[in-house]
Write a protein that holds these residues in place. Structure first.
Motif, PDB file in Angstrom:
ATOM      1  N   LEU A  52       0.798  -1.303   0.018  1.00 45.32           N
ATOM      2  CA  LEU A  52       0.185  -0.114  -0.025  1.00 45.32           C
ATOM      3  C   LEU A  52       0.755   1.451  -0.023  1.00 45.32           C
ATOM      4  O   LEU A  52       0.380   2.193   0.088  1.00 45.32           O
ATOM      5  N   LYS A  53       2.245   0.817  -0.142  1.00 49.31           N
ATOM      6  CA  LYS A  53       2.916   2.394  -0.365  1.00 49.31           C
ATOM      7  C   LYS A  53       2.733   3.028  -1.526  1.00 49.31           C
ATOM      8  O   LYS A  53       2.694   4.156  -1.633  1.00 49.31           O
ATOM      9  N   ASN A  54       2.258   2.158  -2.592  1.00 47.95           N
ATOM     10  CA  ASN A  54       1.994   2.649  -4.033  1.00 47.95           C
ATOM     11  C   ASN A  54       0.302   2.652  -3.675  1.00 47.95           C
ATOM     12  O   ASN A  54      -0.542   1.630  -3.562  1.00 47.95           O
ATOM     13  N   VAL A  55      -0.297   4.011  -4.096  1.00 49.11           N
ATOM     14  CA  VAL A  55      -1.925   4.288  -3.807  1.00 49.11           C
ATOM     15  C   VAL A  55      -2.342   3.579  -4.899  1.00 49.11           C
ATOM     16  O   VAL A  55      -3.846   3.535  -4.716  1.00 49.11           O
ATOM     17  N   SER A  56      -1.902   3.090  -5.952  1.00 48.88           N
ATOM     18  CA  SER A  56      -2.645   2.439  -6.898  1.00 48.88           C
ATOM     19  C   SER A  56      -2.701   0.866  -6.807  1.00 48.88           C
ATOM     20  O   SER A  56      -3.235   0.268  -7.533  1.00 48.88           O
ATOM     21  N   CYS A  57      -2.192   0.248  -5.661  1.00 42.13           N
ATOM     22  CA  CYS A  57      -2.408  -0.869  -5.520  1.00 42.13           C
ATOM     23  C   CYS A  57      -3.295  -1.026  -4.236  1.00 42.13           C
ATOM     24  O   CYS A  57      -3.710  -0.289  -3.563  1.00 42.13           O
ATOM     25  N   LEU A  58      -3.963  -2.489  -4.455  1.00 41.88           N
ATOM     26  CA  LEU A  58      -5.054  -2.978  -3.470  1.00 41.88           C
ATOM     27  C   LEU A  58      -4.296  -4.345  -2.948  1.00 41.88           C
ATOM     28  O   LEU A  58      -3.970  -5.230  -3.684  1.00 41.88           O
ATOM     29  N   TRP A  59      -4.494  -4.159  -1.487  1.00 44.47           N
ATOM     30  CA  TRP A  59      -4.037  -5.397  -1.006  1.00 44.47           C
ATOM     31  C   TRP A  59      -4.835  -6.444  -0.667  1.00 44.47           C
ATOM     32  O   TRP A  59      -6.123  -6.002  -0.028  1.00 44.47           O
ATOM     33  N   CYS A  60      -5.075  -7.773  -0.958  1.00 41.06           N
ATOM     34  CA  CYS A  60      -5.865  -8.845  -0.651  1.00 41.06           C
ATOM     35  C   CYS A  60      -5.599  -9.643   0.296  1.00 41.06           C
ATOM     36  O   CYS A  60      -4.525 -10.388   0.311  1.00 41.06           O
ATOM     37  N   ASN A  61      -6.089  -9.572   1.487  1.00 43.68           N
ATOM     38  CA  ASN A  61      -5.669 -10.088   2.821  1.00 43.68           C
ATOM     39  C   ASN A  61      -5.910 -11.866   2.478  1.00 43.68           C
ATOM     40  O   ASN A  61      -5.036 -12.509   3.234  1.00 43.68           O
ATOM     41  N   ALA A  62      -6.912 -12.170   1.761  1.00 48.43           N
ATOM     42  CA  ALA A  62      -6.980 -13.442   1.726  1.00 48.43           C
ATOM     43  C   ALA A  62      -6.019 -14.248   0.940  1.00 48.43           C
ATOM     44  O   ALA A  62      -5.483 -15.606   1.631  1.00 48.43           O
ATOM     45  N   ASN A  63      -5.351 -13.990   0.112  1.00 47.42           N
ATOM     46  CA  ASN A  63      -4.513 -14.554  -0.499  1.00 47.42           C
ATOM     47  C   ASN A  63      -3.276 -13.942  -0.559  1.00 47.42           C
ATOM     48  O   ASN A  63      -2.311 -14.283  -1.313  1.00 47.42           O
ATOM     49  N   LYS A  64      -3.023 -12.932   0.311  1.00 47.48           N
ATOM     50  CA  LYS A  64      -1.613 -12.102   0.335  1.00 47.48           C
ATOM     51  C   LYS A  64      -1.350 -11.723  -0.979  1.00 47.48           C
ATOM     52  O   LYS A  64       0.191 -11.696  -1.331  1.00 47.48           O
ATOM     53  N   ALA A  65      -2.017 -10.915  -1.879  1.00 44.34           N
ATOM     54  CA  ALA A  65      -1.580 -10.714  -3.286  1.00 44.34           C
ATOM     55  C   ALA A  65      -1.880  -9.146  -3.302  1.00 44.34           C
ATOM     56  O   ALA A  65      -2.909  -8.553  -2.547  1.00 44.34           O
ATOM     57  N   CYS A  66      -0.912  -8.525  -3.993  1.00 40.20           N
ATOM     58  CA  CYS A  66      -0.896  -7.127  -4.012  1.00 40.20           C
ATOM     59  C   CYS A  66      -1.353  -6.881  -5.607  1.00 40.20           C
ATOM     60  O   CYS A  66      -0.802  -7.566  -6.433  1.00 40.20           O
ATOM     61  N   LEU A  67      -2.618  -6.296  -5.908  1.00 35.37           N
ATOM     62  CA  LEU A  67      -3.052  -6.067  -7.318  1.00 35.37           C
ATOM     63  C   LEU A  67      -3.391  -4.674  -7.433  1.00 35.37           C
ATOM     64  O   LEU A  67      -3.249  -3.832  -6.507  1.00 35.37           O
ATOM     65  N   ASP A  68      -3.319  -4.362  -8.896  1.00 35.30           N
ATOM     66  CA  ASP A  68      -3.609  -3.162  -9.245  1.00 35.30           C
ATOM     67  C   ASP A  68      -5.121  -2.627  -8.938  1.00 35.30           C
ATOM     68  O   ASP A  68      -5.931  -3.667  -9.325  1.00 35.30           O
ATOM     69  N   TYR A  69      -5.432  -1.683  -8.383  1.00 35.36           N
ATOM     70  CA  TYR A  69      -6.578  -1.191  -8.125  1.00 35.36           C
ATOM     71  C   TYR A  69      -7.468  -0.830  -9.186  1.00 35.36           C
ATOM     72  O   TYR A  69      -6.915   0.031 -10.211  1.00 35.36           O
ATOM     73  N   PRO A  70      -8.703  -1.440  -9.392  1.00 40.88           N
ATOM     74  CA  PRO A  70      -9.561  -1.199 -10.508  1.00 40.88           C
ATOM     75  C   PRO A  70     -10.193   0.222 -10.527  1.00 40.88           C
ATOM     76  O   PRO A  70     -11.290   0.491 -10.143  1.00 40.88           O
ATOM     77  N   VAL A  71      -9.379   1.029 -11.337  1.00 39.29           N
ATOM     78  CA  VAL A  71      -9.826   2.537 -11.246  1.00 39.29           C
ATOM     79  C   VAL A  71     -11.209   2.712 -11.816  1.00 39.29           C
ATOM     80  O   VAL A  71     -11.842   3.930 -11.730  1.00 39.29           O
ATOM     81  N   THR A  72     -11.581   1.826 -12.892  1.00 39.18           N
ATOM     82  CA  THR A  72     -12.816   2.115 -13.409  1.00 39.18           C
ATOM     83  C   THR A  72     -13.809   1.785 -12.769  1.00 39.18           C
ATOM     84  O   THR A  72     -15.125   2.073 -12.964  1.00 39.18           O
TER      85      THR A  72
END
Length: 180
Positions: A52-72
C-alpha cells in the motif's frame, strides 16, 4: 457577525469535516508512496504496508496478493478480492468496514442537517405564530373595547327613551317610601 446571522457551524461544514477526516486517514498512505512506478504484482507475498505504499495498489488479505486497483470501478469486484479481505490506503480498514463507516457518517450528517432544518423551520414558524397571536390579541381587545362602547351608547339611548316615556327605573324602588 451581523445581527440575526446564523450561529454555530453551518450544515455544509459537516461535509467538509467528513471529507477532511477521510483525507487525513489516507494521507499517510499517499505520503509514503514510493516514487518508482513499480508494478503492484511485485509486492505479492510481502506485507500489506509494502503493497500500500503505492496508492494505485490494492491488498487482498485472503491470498496475500498485491493487485492493481480497478480504477474504472468504485469498489473492487468480488472476483478480484472479497470486500472483507480488500485493503486500500491503510491496512487496518477493509472495504466492508469502510463502506459501513462512511454510510453511518453520511447518515449522521444527513440526519443532523434534517434536524437543523426542522429546528430552524419550527423556530421561524413559532416566531410567526407569536407575531400573529399578538396581532390577534390586539384585534380581539380592540373589538371588545368597541363592543363595550356600543353597549354603553345603547344603554344611554335606552335610558333616554325610558325617561321620555316615563318608564325609567330608579336605582332602588323602595327609596321613595323611605324618604316620605
Amino acid at each position: 457577525m451581523a445581527p440575526g446571522g446564523a450561529r454555530g457551524p453551518t450544515p455544509c461544514w459537516g461535509l467538509s469535516l467528513g471529507g477532511a477526516a477521510l483525507l487525513l486517514l489516507l494521507v499517510p498512505a499517499a505520503a509514503a508512496q514510493e516514487p518508482s512506478a513499480a508494478a503492484c504484482s511485485q509486492n505479492t507475498n510481502r506485507t500489506c504496508e509494502e503493497c500500500l505504499k503505492n496508492v494505485s495498489c490494492l491488498w487482498c488479505n485472503a491470498n496475500k496478493a498485491c493487485l492493481d486497483y480497478p480504477v474504472t470501478k468504485i469498489l473492487p469486484p468480488g472476483s478480484l478480492c472479497k470486500l472483507s479481505s480488500a485493503r486500500w490506503g491503510v491496512c487496518w480498514v477493509n472495504f466492508e468496514a469502510l463502506i459501513i463507516a462512511m454510510s453511518v457518517v453520511g447518515a449522521a450528517i444527513l440526519l443532523g442537517i434534517a434536524v437543523c432544518c426542522c429546528c430552524c423551520c419550527r423556530r421561524k414558524r413559532r416566531r410567526e405564530l407569536d407575531k400573529s397571536d399578538e396581532k390577534e390579541m390586539r384585534e380581539r381587545e380592540e373589538r371588545r373595547m368597541r363592543q363595550e362602547e356600543r353597549r354603553a351608547e345603547m344603554k344611554l339611548r335606552h335610558d333616554e327613551i325610558r325617561k321620555k316615556y316615563g318608564l325609567f327605573k330608579e336605582e332602588n324602588p323602595y327609596a321613595r317610601f323611605e324618604n316620605n
